[in-house]
Design a protein around this motif. Structure first.
Motif, short mmCIF file in Angstrom:
data_model
loop_
_atom_site.label_atom_id
_atom_site.label_comp_id
_atom_site.label_asym_id
_atom_site.label_seq_id
_atom_site.Cartn_x
_atom_site.Cartn_y
_atom_site.Cartn_z
N PHE A 29 0.77 -1.04 0.00
CA PHE A 29 0.04 -0.05 -0.04
C PHE A 29 0.81 1.11 0.13
O PHE A 29 0.47 2.31 -0.47
CB PHE A 29 -0.75 0.15 1.17
CG PHE A 29 -1.80 1.00 1.03
CD1 PHE A 29 -3.08 1.16 0.12
CD2 PHE A 29 -1.98 2.17 1.92
CE1 PHE A 29 -3.75 2.12 0.06
CE2 PHE A 29 -3.10 3.18 1.89
CZ PHE A 29 -3.92 3.15 1.04
N GLU A 30 1.99 1.27 0.56
CA GLU A 30 3.01 2.29 0.66
C GLU A 30 3.25 2.66 -0.60
O GLU A 30 3.55 3.77 -1.21
CB GLU A 30 4.29 2.18 1.70
CG GLU A 30 5.10 3.26 1.79
CD GLU A 30 5.99 3.10 2.85
OE1 GLU A 30 5.79 2.44 3.64
OE2 GLU A 30 7.01 3.46 2.87
N VAL A 72 0.45 4.56 -2.32
CA VAL A 72 0.45 6.03 -1.83
C VAL A 72 1.43 6.79 -2.66
O VAL A 72 1.19 7.65 -3.19
CB VAL A 72 0.79 6.02 -0.48
CG1 VAL A 72 0.84 7.32 -0.02
CG2 VAL A 72 -0.42 5.25 0.48
N GLN A 114 0.30 9.86 -4.35
CA GLN A 114 0.17 11.09 -3.56
C GLN A 114 0.35 12.46 -4.18
O GLN A 114 -0.33 13.05 -3.54
CB GLN A 114 1.40 11.03 -2.67
CG GLN A 114 2.81 11.07 -3.35
CD GLN A 114 3.82 11.01 -2.28
OE1 GLN A 114 3.61 11.35 -1.12
NE2 GLN A 114 5.25 10.55 -2.37
N ASP A 153 -2.95 16.56 5.81
CA ASP A 153 -3.74 15.90 6.73
C ASP A 153 -4.69 15.33 5.86
O ASP A 153 -5.07 13.88 6.31
CB ASP A 153 -4.44 16.89 7.58
CG ASP A 153 -3.67 17.65 8.84
OD1 ASP A 153 -2.64 16.78 8.95
OD2 ASP A 153 -4.00 18.52 9.53
N ALA A 178 -4.74 14.07 2.78
CA ALA A 178 -4.17 13.11 1.93
C ALA A 178 -3.97 11.87 2.83
O ALA A 178 -4.42 10.72 2.51
CB ALA A 178 -2.98 13.64 1.68
N GLN A 179 -3.60 12.12 4.04
CA GLN A 179 -3.37 10.86 5.07
C GLN A 179 -4.62 10.24 5.10
O GLN A 179 -4.77 9.07 5.25
CB GLN A 179 -2.66 11.47 6.34
CG GLN A 179 -1.25 11.58 6.23
CD GLN A 179 -0.57 11.77 7.63
OE1 GLN A 179 -1.05 11.27 8.71
NE2 GLN A 179 0.40 12.58 7.61
N GLU A 180 -5.81 11.03 5.64
CA GLU A 180 -7.00 10.59 6.23
C GLU A 180 -7.49 9.82 4.87
O GLU A 180 -8.10 8.66 5.03
CB GLU A 180 -7.89 11.57 6.26
CG GLU A 180 -7.65 12.26 7.68
CD GLU A 180 -7.63 11.45 8.77
OE1 GLU A 180 -8.69 10.89 8.75
OE2 GLU A 180 -6.80 11.69 9.62
N PHE A 208 -5.96 8.23 2.19
CA PHE A 208 -5.31 6.95 2.01
C PHE A 208 -5.67 6.22 3.19
O PHE A 208 -5.65 4.86 2.77
CB PHE A 208 -3.65 7.46 2.13
CG PHE A 208 -3.24 7.75 0.91
CD1 PHE A 208 -3.54 7.10 -0.37
CD2 PHE A 208 -2.37 8.96 0.71
CE1 PHE A 208 -2.99 7.52 -1.72
CE2 PHE A 208 -2.13 9.74 -0.41
CZ PHE A 208 -2.11 8.88 -1.75
N ILE A 209 -5.65 6.57 4.40
CA ILE A 209 -6.04 5.71 5.54
C ILE A 209 -7.49 4.78 5.11
O ILE A 209 -7.75 3.93 5.13
CB ILE A 209 -5.87 6.15 6.76
CG1 ILE A 209 -4.43 6.22 6.98
CG2 ILE A 209 -6.76 5.30 7.94
CD1 ILE A 209 -4.28 7.01 8.33
N PHE A 260 -7.25 2.36 2.38
CA PHE A 260 -6.73 1.07 2.92
C PHE A 260 -7.97 0.33 3.31
O PHE A 260 -8.00 -0.71 3.30
CB PHE A 260 -5.78 1.28 3.57
CG PHE A 260 -4.93 -0.02 4.13
CD1 PHE A 260 -3.92 -0.49 3.37
CD2 PHE A 260 -5.27 -0.40 5.41
CE1 PHE A 260 -3.56 -1.88 3.75
CE2 PHE A 260 -4.85 -1.67 5.62
CZ PHE A 260 -3.75 -2.27 4.84
N ARG A 261 -8.76 1.17 4.19
CA ARG A 261 -9.57 0.25 5.24
C ARG A 261 -10.87 -0.07 4.34
O ARG A 261 -11.91 -1.07 4.51
CB ARG A 261 -10.25 1.21 6.26
CG ARG A 261 -8.90 1.38 7.21
CD ARG A 261 -9.46 1.76 8.42
NE ARG A 261 -8.22 1.98 9.48
CZ ARG A 261 -8.13 2.97 10.05
NH1 ARG A 261 -8.93 4.04 10.21
NH2 ARG A 261 -6.92 2.68 11.06
#
Lengths: 179, 194
Positions: free
Chosen positions: A19-20, A23, A27, A46, A48-50, A52-53, A56-57
């Protein structure tokens, strides 16, 4: 199976390293969208992180009917539209820019004024402009990404353009390309 | 200004380059958050920070209440009431720090929580122990499979199929029926399984 499909498959099985890679691949696109929507790299990170997370879920729901980038993009658009700190940050950014404008180059000042005008739009109007004008999406694609009809996108664009024409009128010199 | 002129004007506004390190670090930050199970570290940070403070404050209150009651009965022999208190206390602490509690230790300085950095403490049966000698007295709530220190030496806490507790160290072992080599150190240990 493409490299991206392999990475998606591995990520669906919980492989964080795979997954990294995804990203890293996407990104810039996500950060660019988030920056246009927030006017701040810190907030863009912030968001972007949210995004991507959340992606993933929800990877188990990704069936490959759409391109992975489009699916990811839609998640990010939703995050941008629901961004809770938006109003607070907008006023802070407005203030920061007002203070910094004099110290910046004319070119940066121009870009900041445009970005500042974008931040004065309602989020859906801003999203419509960012998706169509900056990202080159047509109305149908923008509608899918925003989860609304093409007619609604057209309406948001109409309202956004009317407001931007007023806000950016001081920058408009017919014949001046700013390049 | 017509629409084309507006679009041209918008597109001429260049987007600044992201700060150095942003794109280099973002992938690692995302996966680090995934590994730690954090859902919204940055957007909800204020709430999370307050939740953490409130959690700690609540834990302190619970610890305080428990330790007062606990030390009140410290001089008397181990009794079922202590076990019930320990169960309740463990339950409340676990609710605050799910799968992170490795041990709760009560000594002369008060209670100490031993937490794992990650919620990776597996489910196993809890154990309640007292360890004392002429100088010190400790009460410990921990889990089978965890490691505790007794007088500076590490011991594995193990429960067998009969709910009997064993402390296994490098040089000696303690169980209810095997207390040789412990000198004046008094140990009691009970499974907290219902």
């Amino acid at each position: 199976m493409t490299d991206e499909q392999s990475l998606i498959r591995a990520s669906q099985q919980g492989d964080h390293a795979a997954f990294e890679c995804l990203v890293r691949e996407h990104q810039r696109m996500i950060l660019s969208l988030a920056y246009r929507m927030t006017g701040s790299w810190s907030d863009a990170e912030d968001l972007a992180q949210e995004s991507f997370i959340q992606a993933f879920r929800q990877l188990d729901r990704f069936r490959g009917e759409a391109r992975f980038s489009s699916w990811l993009y839609r998640i990010t658009v939703n995050h941008c539209l629901n961004w809770r700190k938006r109003a607070i940050r907008e006023s802070e950014i407005h203030e920061e820019w007002s203070q910094e404008a004099a110290a910046e180059s004319p070119r940066a000042d121009y870009s900041q004024q445009v970005q500042e005008a974008l931040l004065k739009l309602k989020p859906k109007q801003r999203a419509a402009i960012v998706l169509t004008t900056y990202e080159g999406r047509n109305h149908a694609e923008a509608a899918r990404l925003m989860g609304c009809s093409e007619t609604t996108v057209s309406w948001h664009l109409f309202m956004a353009r009317a407001k931007l024409k007023t806000l950016l009128a001081p920058l408009h010199n017919p014949g001046d390309a700013h390049e | 200004m017509n629409n084309n002129e507006l679009d041209r004007l918008l597109k001429q506004a260049s987007q600044p380059e992201p700060p150095a390190g942003l794109t280099r670090n973002l992938p690692g930050r995302v996966t680090a958050r995934l590994r730690h199970g954090s859902s919204s570290q940055s957007l909800e940070m204020p709430f999370r920070r307050h939740a953490w403070v409130w959690g700690l404050a609540t834990a302190c209150v619970i610890l305080g209440a428990f330790v007062v009651g606990f030390w009140r009965g410290q001089q008397s022999a181990f009794d079922p009431g202590q076990l019930a208190d320990a169960r309740r206390y463990l339950h409340e602490t676990q609710a605050l720090f799910p799968n992170q509690v490795k041990a709760i230790i009560f000594d002369k300085n008060g209670p100490h929580l031993v937490l794992s950095e990650k919620p990776d403490v597996g489910a196993s049966l809890p154990v309640f122990m007292t360890v004392s000698n002429a100088q010190t007295a400790e009460s410990i709530i921990t889990y089978s499979g965890q490691q505790i220190n007794i007088h500076g030496e590490p011991y594995d806490v193990l429960l067998n199929g009969n709910n009997e507790v064993f402390l296994v160290g490098k040089t000696r072992v303690w169980s209810k029926n095997s207390r040789s080599g412990w000198g004046k150190t008094e140990i009691t240990a009970h499974s907290m399984a219902l």
